[in-house]
Design a protein around this motif. Structure first.
Motif: not given
Length: 214
Positions: A135, A139, A142-143
């Motif tokens: 998680k 995430a 990805a940012s």
């Protein structure tokens, strides 16, 4: 013996960052392992070096320094020609933003002590570690990929020489691969990783070079 001593742990992301930065600056150092698994970082000797009880601690220029990003900025100020931070204020802001996206946002919640506490209070502790790392690392990276897309294509995270952003990124990618985080939708990150992996300073700092023997 070197005049520089890094109090280190082979898999510490923060210590890994400082190893890379020292290598990029061409500085030889002695590595002293502080075994986190055995609690050496909470011992009196290490707390005298770093009152927070973390690694790294860096003894350099007659001073003991802590906090990896602050150390990297010190190394930049002492060796500006290396380019750990770019020349202009705006470009330095861009590199700091990328660096902080890793060091301030992903790393703190994925620190092993944080994850261990979360596991201790989780409803399904056996399932928690993998889900937690997927998680927050997934995430966060990805940012970071989207942040890279806002900049012109380049060999590294910002421009065509390694900066503090790459120094922060590579240890997090090591953790991502350790926890089998899916990186396939992150082509800019993967291209940066490939270029960093070719660089001698990144090769020399890799955890495999500092893993316990035997």
């Amino acid at each position: 013996m070197s005049d520089i001593t890094l109090y280190d742990y082979w898999r510490s992301s923060a210590a890994y960052r400082v190893r890379i930065a020292l290598g990029l600056c061409g500085l030889d150092f002695d590595s002293v392992s502080i075994n986190l698994l055995e609690g050496e970082h909470k011992g009196e000797a290490h707390l005298a070096r770093n009152p927070q009880g973390f690694v790294p601690a860096l003894e350099i220029d007659g001073h003991m320094m802590t906090q990896s990003v602050a150390i990297i900025e010190y190394l930049h100020e002492m060796h500006p020609a290396v380019g750990l931070l770019p020349a202009t204020p705006l470009d330095r802001q861009r590199v700091r933003a990328l660096s902080h996206a890793i060091a301030m946002d992903i790393h703190p919640v994925c620190n092993l002590s944080v994850a261990a506490f979360a596991k201790s209070i989780a409803a399904k502790p056996d399932e928690m570690p993998v889900a937690w790392f997927h998680k927050f690392i997934g995430a966060g990276l990805a940012s970071y990929e989207r942040m890279l897309e806002q900049n012109a294509p380049s060999d590294f995270s910002f421009g065509d020489v390694p900066t503090m952003a790459d120094i922060c990124l590579m240890p997090q990618l090591y953790n991502a691969r350790r926890w089998e985080v899916d990186l396939t939708a992150m082509p800019r990150i993967l291209a940066v990783e490939e270029n960093c992996n070719r660089h001698p300073a990144f090769q020399a700092a890799h955890p495999d070079q500092f893993a316990p023997k035997g």
